[in-house]
Motif scaffolding. Structure first.
Motif, PDB file in Angstrom:
ATOM      1  N   LEU A   1      -8.945  -8.696 -11.194  1.00 25.88           N
ATOM      2  CA  LEU A   1      -7.887  -8.258 -10.280  1.00 25.88           C
ATOM      3  C   LEU A   1      -6.581  -8.985 -10.562  1.00 25.88           C
ATOM      4  O   LEU A   1      -5.505  -8.422 -10.456  1.00 25.88           O
ATOM      5  CB  LEU A   1      -8.282  -8.530  -8.825  1.00 25.88           C
TER       6      LEU A   1
ATOM      7  N   GLU B   1     -18.156  -4.516  -1.364  1.00 29.07           N
ATOM      8  CA  GLU B   1     -17.286  -5.012  -2.428  1.00 29.07           C
ATOM      9  C   GLU B   1     -17.268  -6.530  -2.364  1.00 29.07           C
ATOM     10  O   GLU B   1     -17.304  -7.114  -1.282  1.00 29.07           O
ATOM     11  CB  GLU B   1     -15.869  -4.455  -2.269  1.00 29.07           C
ATOM     12  N   TYR B   2     -17.217  -7.159  -3.527  1.00 31.73           N
ATOM     13  CA  TYR B   2     -17.284  -8.611  -3.620  1.00 31.73           C
ATOM     14  C   TYR B   2     -16.156  -9.091  -4.526  1.00 31.73           C
ATOM     15  O   TYR B   2     -15.941  -8.526  -5.608  1.00 31.73           O
ATOM     16  CB  TYR B   2     -18.633  -9.048  -4.192  1.00 31.73           C
ATOM     17  N   ILE B   3     -15.451 -10.100  -4.084  1.00 27.09           N
ATOM     18  CA  ILE B   3     -14.376 -10.701  -4.862  1.00 27.09           C
ATOM     19  C   ILE B   3     -14.778 -12.141  -5.134  1.00 27.09           C
ATOM     20  O   ILE B   3     -15.309 -12.814  -4.244  1.00 27.09           O
ATOM     21  CB  ILE B   3     -13.044 -10.634  -4.084  1.00 27.09           C
TER      22      ILE B   3
ATOM     23  N   PHE C   1     -18.005  -6.503 -13.641  1.00 27.98           N
ATOM     24  CA  PHE C   1     -16.854  -6.861 -12.804  1.00 27.98           C
ATOM     25  C   PHE C   1     -15.572  -6.502 -13.532  1.00 27.98           C
ATOM     26  O   PHE C   1     -15.578  -6.214 -14.733  1.00 27.98           O
ATOM     27  CB  PHE C   1     -16.879  -8.355 -12.467  1.00 27.98           C
TER      28      PHE C   1
ATOM     29  N   TYR D   1     -11.768 -11.819  -9.667  1.00 27.72           N
ATOM     30  CA  TYR D   1     -12.544 -10.682 -10.148  1.00 27.72           C
ATOM     31  C   TYR D   1     -13.180  -9.940  -8.984  1.00 27.72           C
ATOM     32  O   TYR D   1     -13.352 -10.495  -7.892  1.00 27.72           O
ATOM     33  CB  TYR D   1     -13.632 -11.172 -11.108  1.00 27.72           C
ATOM     34  N   THR D   2     -13.551  -8.689  -9.226  1.00 17.74           N
ATOM     35  CA  THR D   2     -14.212  -7.883  -8.210  1.00 17.74           C
ATOM     36  C   THR D   2     -15.413  -7.153  -8.797  1.00 17.74           C
ATOM     37  O   THR D   2     -15.429  -6.840  -9.991  1.00 17.74           O
ATOM     38  CB  THR D   2     -13.228  -6.874  -7.565  1.00 17.74           C
ATOM     39  N   THR D   3     -16.395  -6.923  -7.946  1.00 19.36           N
ATOM     40  CA  THR D   3     -17.582  -6.174  -8.336  1.00 19.36           C
ATOM     41  C   THR D   3     -18.165  -5.473  -7.107  1.00 19.36           C
ATOM     42  O   THR D   3     -17.960  -5.916  -5.979  1.00 19.36           O
ATOM     43  CB  THR D   3     -18.661  -7.088  -8.971  1.00 19.36           C
ATOM     44  N   SER D   4     -18.870  -4.406  -7.352  1.00 18.40           N
ATOM     45  CA  SER D   4     -19.649  -3.770  -6.285  1.00 18.40           C
ATOM     46  C   SER D   4     -21.138  -3.980  -6.547  1.00 18.40           C
ATOM     47  O   SER D   4     -21.972  -3.521  -5.776  1.00 18.40           O
ATOM     48  CB  SER D   4     -19.314  -2.281  -6.189  1.00 18.40           C
TER      49      SER D   4
ATOM     50  N   GLU E   1     -16.734 -15.148   3.544  1.00 20.60           N
ATOM     51  CA  GLU E   1     -16.241 -15.963   2.432  1.00 20.60           C
ATOM     52  C   GLU E   1     -17.038 -17.258   2.312  1.00 20.60           C
ATOM     53  O   GLU E   1     -17.315 -17.906   3.315  1.00 20.60           O
ATOM     54  CB  GLU E   1     -14.779 -16.341   2.651  1.00 20.60           C
TER      55      GLU E   1
ATOM     56  N   LYS F   1     -13.734 -15.915  -7.492  1.00 25.63           N
ATOM     57  CA  LYS F   1     -12.772 -16.659  -8.300  1.00 25.63           C
ATOM     58  C   LYS F   1     -13.537 -17.572  -9.251  1.00 25.63           C
ATOM     59  O   LYS F   1     -14.481 -18.253  -8.831  1.00 25.63           O
ATOM     60  CB  LYS F   1     -11.854 -17.495  -7.410  1.00 25.63           C
TER      61      LYS F   1
ATOM     62  N   LYS G   1     -16.054 -13.780  -1.827  1.00 26.37           N
ATOM     63  CA  LYS G   1     -15.736 -13.061  -0.592  1.00 26.37           C
ATOM     64  C   LYS G   1     -16.398 -11.690  -0.638  1.00 26.37           C
ATOM     65  O   LYS G   1     -16.256 -10.961  -1.618  1.00 26.37           O
ATOM     66  CB  LYS G   1     -14.224 -12.889  -0.449  1.00 26.37           C
TER      67      LYS G   1
END
Length: 180
Positions: A28, A47-49, A25, A33-36, A159, A51, A62
């Protein structure tokens, strides 16, 4: 449904500390944070966000869906959401459907759906919360909605808010304010 195990959407568990997140990850923003490549990827999302608070751990996830081509009525996009909503209803109980246009919108014909969605004047979604469903004990709410990219394409968003969200948000705010 109260005897369900804790929910682990896309393999994420509430309260997991950042160092224990099992995927690649990038950050952001503070605690976002973000990950695929989540622990359990879903074919409809790309795509996944998430916290993660320093002490409370993971508290929100999300998923952003793959682009769906449609026409100006948004039929295929709505159909994808309806199908996902039906699947989630089987897991979490009946959701509350959300479908409305804002007061005074000019986008009031069926062929205006995508432009209304794009301009944030039309909403098409579903939600599950502790008031209308018997969610697993670690879930506070679920939201499934649509977003437009342009008049011919859009995507779903899904979400999950965990029950530690309020404490975690306060923790993050306090750390940003220098209180912690």
């Amino acid at each position: 449904m109260s005897d369900k195990k804790d929910a682990k959407p896309f393999g994420f568990s509430s309260g997991t500390l950042l160092e224990d997140i099992d995927c690649d990850f990038k950050e952001l923003a503070n605690c976002i944070y973000t990950t695929s490549t989540p622990p359990n990827k879903h074919g409809k999302f790309e795509e996944y966000i998430f916290k993660v608070a320093p002490v409370s751990g993971l508290y929100w996830v999300k998923a952003l869906g793959k682009t769906i081509s449609t026409d100006s009525t948004g039929f295929l996009l709505q159909q994808e959401l309806d199908s996902m909503q039906a699947r989630l209803n089987k897991v979490y109980g009946n959701s509350e459907s959300i479908s409305f246009s804002t007061h005074g919108t000019i986008w009031n014909e069926p062929q205006d759906f995508m432009m209304g969605l794009l301009s944030n004047e039309i909403f098409y979604a579903a939600s599950w919360n502790t008031e209308n469903c018997n969610l697993p004990s670690n879930l506070k709410s679920i939201y499934l909605g649509l977003s437009a990219i342009d008049r011919d394409s859009g995507y779903m968003v899904l979400e999950y808010s965990f029950t530690n969200e309020d404490d975690a948000e306060e923790e993050v705010q306090n750390s940003e304010d220098g209180i912690l």
